[in-house]
Enzyme design. Structure first.
Site, PDB file in Angstrom:
ATOM      1  N   LYS A   1     -10.673  -4.375  -2.850  1.00 14.31           N
ATOM      2  CA  LYS A   1     -11.833  -3.474  -2.817  1.00 14.31           C
ATOM      3  C   LYS A   1     -11.650  -2.216  -3.665  1.00 14.31           C
ATOM      4  CE  LYS A   1     -12.907  -4.827   1.937  1.00 14.31           C
ATOM      5  NZ  LYS A   1     -12.090  -4.630   3.146  1.00 14.31           N
TER       6      LYS A   1
ATOM      7  N   LYS B   1       0.812  -1.220   0.000  1.00 15.12           N
ATOM      8  CA  LYS B   1       0.000   0.000   0.000  1.00 15.12           C
ATOM      9  C   LYS B   1       0.840   1.263   0.000  1.00 15.12           C
ATOM     10  CE  LYS B   1      -4.400  -1.648   1.573  1.00 15.12           C
ATOM     11  NZ  LYS B   1      -4.975  -2.424   2.647  1.00 15.12           N
TER      12      LYS B   1
ATOM     13  N   LYS C   1      -4.135  -9.533  -6.655  1.00 19.42           N
ATOM     14  CA  LYS C   1      -5.228  -9.957  -5.780  1.00 19.42           C
ATOM     15  C   LYS C   1      -6.496  -9.176  -6.087  1.00 19.42           C
ATOM     16  CE  LYS C   1      -5.490  -8.349  -1.673  1.00 19.42           C
ATOM     17  NZ  LYS C   1      -5.336  -7.883  -0.301  1.00 19.42           N
TER      18      LYS C   1
HETATM   19  P1  TYM Z   1     -10.120  -7.014   4.758  1.00 23.21           P
HETATM   20  O1  TYM Z   1     -11.306  -6.191   5.052  1.00 23.21           O
HETATM   21  O2  TYM Z   1      -9.081  -6.469   3.826  1.00 23.21           O
HETATM   22  O3  TYM Z   1     -10.572  -8.412   4.190  1.00 23.21           O
HETATM   23  C1  TYM Z   1     -11.561  -9.185   4.848  1.00 23.21           C
HETATM   24  C2  TYM Z   1     -11.249 -10.657   4.673  1.00 23.21           C
HETATM   25  O4  TYM Z   1     -11.278 -10.991   3.276  1.00 23.21           O
HETATM   26  C3  TYM Z   1     -10.084 -11.691   2.919  1.00 23.21           C
HETATM   27  N1  TYM Z   1      -9.746 -11.348   1.524  1.00 23.21           N
HETATM   28  C4  TYM Z   1      -9.568 -12.260   0.557  1.00 23.21           C
HETATM   29  N2  TYM Z   1      -9.622 -13.606   0.550  1.00 23.21           N
HETATM   30  C5  TYM Z   1      -9.398 -14.248  -0.627  1.00 23.21           C
HETATM   31  N3  TYM Z   1      -9.104 -13.598  -1.793  1.00 23.21           N
HETATM   32  C6  TYM Z   1      -9.024 -12.251  -1.835  1.00 23.21           C
HETATM   33  N4  TYM Z   1      -8.767 -11.626  -2.969  1.00 23.21           N
HETATM   34  C7  TYM Z   1      -9.265 -11.523  -0.623  1.00 23.21           C
HETATM   35  N5  TYM Z   1      -9.278 -10.177  -0.321  1.00 23.21           N
HETATM   36  C8  TYM Z   1      -9.571 -10.109   1.010  1.00 23.21           C
HETATM   37  C9  TYM Z   1      -9.039 -11.160   3.893  1.00 23.21           C
HETATM   38  O5  TYM Z   1      -7.942 -12.050   4.009  1.00 23.21           O
HETATM   39  C10 TYM Z   1      -9.846 -11.036   5.166  1.00 23.21           C
HETATM   40  O6  TYM Z   1      -9.905 -12.271   5.866  1.00 23.21           O
HETATM   41  N6  TYM Z   1      -7.190  -6.463   8.721  1.00 23.21           N
HETATM   42  C11 TYM Z   1      -8.381  -7.143   8.259  1.00 23.21           C
HETATM   43  C12 TYM Z   1      -9.578  -6.906   9.144  1.00 23.21           C
HETATM   44  C13 TYM Z   1      -9.304  -7.175  10.563  1.00 23.21           C
HETATM   45  C14 TYM Z   1      -9.184  -8.446  11.180  1.00 23.21           C
HETATM   46  C15 TYM Z   1      -8.971  -8.189  12.558  1.00 23.21           C
HETATM   47  C16 TYM Z   1      -9.257  -9.746  10.687  1.00 23.21           C
HETATM   48  C17 TYM Z   1      -9.157  -6.228  11.532  1.00 23.21           C
HETATM   49  N7  TYM Z   1      -8.950  -6.834  12.731  1.00 23.21           N
HETATM   50  C18 TYM Z   1      -8.781  -9.233  13.441  1.00 23.21           C
HETATM   51  C19 TYM Z   1      -9.078 -10.790  11.595  1.00 23.21           C
HETATM   52  C20 TYM Z   1      -8.843 -10.536  12.949  1.00 23.21           C
HETATM   53  C21 TYM Z   1      -8.698  -6.636   6.863  1.00 23.21           C
HETATM   54  O7  TYM Z   1      -8.381  -5.545   6.507  1.00 23.21           O
HETATM   55  O8  TYM Z   1      -9.430  -7.492   6.121  1.00 23.21           O
END
Ligand code: TYM
Length: 327
Positions: A197, A111, A194
């Site tokens: 969003k 990022k 990947k």
């Molecule tokens: P975030 O919001 O970026 O993504 C949410 C979940 O979706 C998964 N993910 C994917 N899986 C497969 N293929 C993809 N292209 C893909 N893009 C996203 C992510 O791996 C994630 O599981 N930091 C985290 C949110 C968070 C969190 C936590 C998660 C905050 N605190 C504590 C677990 C435990 C995040 O930004 O996910």
């Protein structure tokens, strides 16, 4: 008993990657132990976002959670910002992780590598610290995430080792649970990237209408050779579509590859789009209903109460351990 915890960050429109890698699995954990699934709204502030977008995205995620089959009787659902212990534990544990470790995080590098230091907010740099606090507050043993978040959970494990070595067995050791299929869904236009969003043509968004989803699948980038075979290196586009199909169908890549062996790309893509309709049309209808009846509001309110109880207990334990006077 297992404690399960995960979250999604309301930064943009949720993608099929989020659904396949994370959201669709959360309900499977509900019966394995006590589960906590939240909306990581504080994390969403780490990159610029309009207040109205943040509010709408947060509501959307709450509705997606319920639409995916999460049951408020089994899963505590809440907004991160409703539980002040997240920020309080963050303030303590940030002292046990180091700049060098945070700089090495792949997501941070992806990022921010092209940004000047003066443009990188502290929040995005320290993001994994808050994520560790999220996990530790609920004494989570299992953290279901897609592949891109596994490194952050590893860092949290390092923190637990370090902290417990210093203060005794205070923090619980978590582990990432990454799905066998679909842990990393790639962009449909560029399978080396990947699916994320940030708005791109190669992403399928959960709120896209069925026609748009189909169009995106039908124009997904494919590879040399006219028919389907699974070859992750030589045919990354086809491999990605097989991954999507297998995840939605609840099967393995090998099974899916066998089923479509020798299919022409057009026929195969049509089968993927049909599968997507089969899963997404009823999911979308449930989402629409929940957004309209606003049932998520009470769920989040009650969830926050339960979450506070659990989180405050852990916070107290940590405050005591490090020597803060609790009077
Ligand atoms: P975030 O919001 O970026 O993504 C949410 C979940 O979706 C998964 N993910 C994917 N899986 C497969 N293929 C993809 N292209 C893909 N893009 C996203 C992510 O791996 C994630 O599981 N930091 C985290 C949110 C968070 C969190 C936590 C998660 C905050 N605190 C504590 C677990 C435990 C995040 O930004 O996910």
């Amino acid at each position: 008993m297992e404690r399960i915890l995960s979250a999604i960050k309301p930064t943009g429109k949720l993608t099929l990657g989020n659904y396949i890698g994370a959201l669709s699995h959360f309900k499977d954990f509900q019966d394995q132990g006590e589960s906590f699934i939240f909306i990581a709204d504080l994390h969403a502030l780490t990159l610029p976002i309009e207040p109205e977008d943040l509010r709408n995205n947060s509501r959307d995620i709450a509705a997606f959670y319920l639409a995916s089959g999460l049951d408020p009787k089994k899963t505590t659902m809440f907004l991160q910002s409703s539980v002040s212990a997240h920020a309080e534990l963050n303030a303590i544990v940030q002292n046990y992780l180091y700049m060098g470790e945070l700089k090495r995080m792949t997501q941070f590098k992806d990022k921010c590598s092209k940004m000047a230091d003066t443009a990188i907010g502290m929040g995005i740099f320290a993001y994994p610290v808050l994520m560790a606090a999220d996990i530790l507050l609920y004494e989570a043993t299992e953290v279901p995430v897609g592949e891109d978040q596994a490194q952050h959970v590893e860092l949290c494990r390092d923190l637990v080792r370090r902290f417990n070595h210093r203060y005794g067995e205070i923090l619980k050791m978590p582990k990432a649970v990454v799905p066998k299929v679909g842990a990393r869904i790639m962009s449909l236009t560029d399978p080396s990237k990947k699916m994320s969003k940030s708005d791109q043509k190669g992403d399928i968004f959960l709120l896209d209408d069925p026609k748009t989803m189909r169009k995106k699948i039908m124009s997904a980038k494919t590879d040399m050779g006219p028919t389907v075979t699974d070859d992750p290196v030589g045919k990354p586009g086809i491999h990605n579509l097989l991954n999507i199909y297998a995840s939605l169908d609840g099967t393995t890549i090998e099974e899916a590859a066998k089923r479509f062996e020798g299919f022409r790309y057009g026929e195969f893509k049509k089968a993927v789009a049909d599968k997507l309709d089969e899963v997404m049309i009823p999911f979308r209808a449930r989402y629409d209903q929940i957004i309209a009846d606003k049932s998520y509001i009470e769920v989040l309110r009650q969830g926050a109460e339960r979450a506070r109880e659990v989180a405050n207990k852990t916070l107290r334990k940590v405050q005591e351990a490090v020597g803060l006077l609790l009077i």
